[in-house]
Design an enzyme around this catalytic site. Sequence first.
Site, PDB file in Angstrom:
ATOM      1  CB  SER A 176      31.884 -55.071 -58.565  1.00 34.80           C
ATOM      2  OG  SER A 176      31.230 -54.033 -57.857  1.00 34.80           O
TER       3      SER A 176
ATOM      4  CG  HIS B 284      34.981 -52.938 -60.957  1.00 39.34           C
ATOM      5  ND1 HIS B 284      35.473 -52.376 -62.119  1.00 39.34           N
ATOM      6  CD2 HIS B 284      33.713 -52.472 -60.824  1.00 39.34           C
ATOM      7  CE1 HIS B 284      34.532 -51.616 -62.672  1.00 39.34           C
ATOM      8  NE2 HIS B 284      33.459 -51.647 -61.898  1.00 39.34           N
TER       9      HIS B 284
ATOM     10  CG  ASP C 280      31.176 -50.437 -59.269  1.00 39.54           C
ATOM     11  OD1 ASP C 280      31.477 -50.085 -60.423  1.00 39.54           O
ATOM     12  OD2 ASP C 280      30.964 -51.621 -58.948  1.00 39.54           O
TER      13      ASP C 280
ATOM     14  CG  MET D 149      27.908 -45.652 -58.256  1.00 41.10           C
ATOM     15  SD  MET D 149      26.438 -46.688 -58.285  1.00 41.10           S
ATOM     16  CE  MET D 149      27.123 -48.233 -58.892  1.00 41.10           C
TER      17      MET D 149
ATOM     18  CG  HIS E 157      33.009 -48.006 -63.176  1.00 37.88           C
ATOM     19  ND1 HIS E 157      32.002 -48.942 -63.328  1.00 37.88           N
ATOM     20  CD2 HIS E 157      32.728 -47.023 -64.070  1.00 37.88           C
ATOM     21  CE1 HIS E 157      31.153 -48.536 -64.251  1.00 37.88           C
ATOM     22  NE2 HIS E 157      31.559 -47.361 -64.707  1.00 37.88           N
TER      23      HIS E 157
ATOM     24  CG  MET F 122      29.554 -45.187 -62.772  1.00 36.90           C
ATOM     25  SD  MET F 122      28.809 -46.695 -62.122  1.00 36.90           S
ATOM     26  CE  MET F 122      30.124 -47.227 -61.041  1.00 36.90           C
TER      27      MET F 122
ATOM     28  CG  MET G 107      28.720 -49.235 -68.280  1.00 33.23           C
ATOM     29  SD  MET G 107      29.422 -49.985 -66.791  1.00 33.23           S
ATOM     30  CE  MET G 107      27.961 -50.589 -65.935  1.00 33.23           C
TER      31      MET G 107
ATOM     32  CG  ASP H  30      30.723 -53.011 -64.544  1.00 37.46           C
ATOM     33  OD1 ASP H  30      30.135 -53.847 -63.859  1.00 37.46           O
ATOM     34  OD2 ASP H  30      31.102 -51.890 -64.109  1.00 37.46           O
TER      35      ASP H  30
END
Length: 236
Positions: free
Chosen positions: A10, A35, A37, A39, A68, A70, A141, A179
């Site tokens: 990540s 990966h 992330d 957010m 990913h 979020m 998760m 994760d």
Amino acid sequence: MFEPVKIAPSILSADFMNLGRDVALLEEAGAGFVHVDVMDGHFVPNLTMGVPVLKQLRRATSLPLDVHLMVENPLEQLPWFLDAGADIVTVHAEALDAEGLARAVSSIHEAGAKAAVSLKPATPPSALAPVLADLDMVLVMSVEPGFSGQSYIEGSEGKVARVVQMARELGAAPLVEVDGGIGTRTAPLVAAAGADVLVCGNAVCAAPDPARAIADILAAAEAARRGALEELVGKA
Ligand code: DX5
Ligand code: ZN
């Protein structure tokens, strides 16, 4: 499930001032995916990176980009990330109803990418039911999403095993990714339960020698998986 284990570092734990250098190093070190992330400060309290970073990553690596999401409104944001070059896109089951999940999976597939759905720690595997047969990957998760560097929630490997079992009963075989808090101690737990892709933030990107960390985590995961399979064969 039960594919050769891959590490997905990540980049949330990477050095943002030297992201290109870090990603090249991870690729060289045998990372399977990168990966990313994303957010939005609403679905989770933290705010991280978005489309401009993904576009530049696309030019910097040939590794699959594992995005990913979020975010509160994945259906609106999906096309941006697909256009920017995501190879795998994960949406959260908690952000969409059954119809929304189905729409997300089909728009990801229409764009030629792979579709995944993620479950927060408190969300039961049954939330996958409306789309499980069509998924390329499930992301379990093992921490509350929002921050890297948190501790693995003990027992999360039980949920990995339940997802594997549920998929098998359906005749489906999505990859299973885990994760949160994954390192040499926890990788064996989830690999033995059937995880194929291990997201590692701090354990790889913040390690003094990320290449060594990837090799150590992979070795620990593969050994645990071999052990689990041998035990099963012994019982057969
Ligand atoms: C958490 C993110 C993770 C995180 C993993 O919400 O989804 O991908 O960066 O970091 P570690 O491995 O440090 O828990
Ligand atoms: Zn993540």
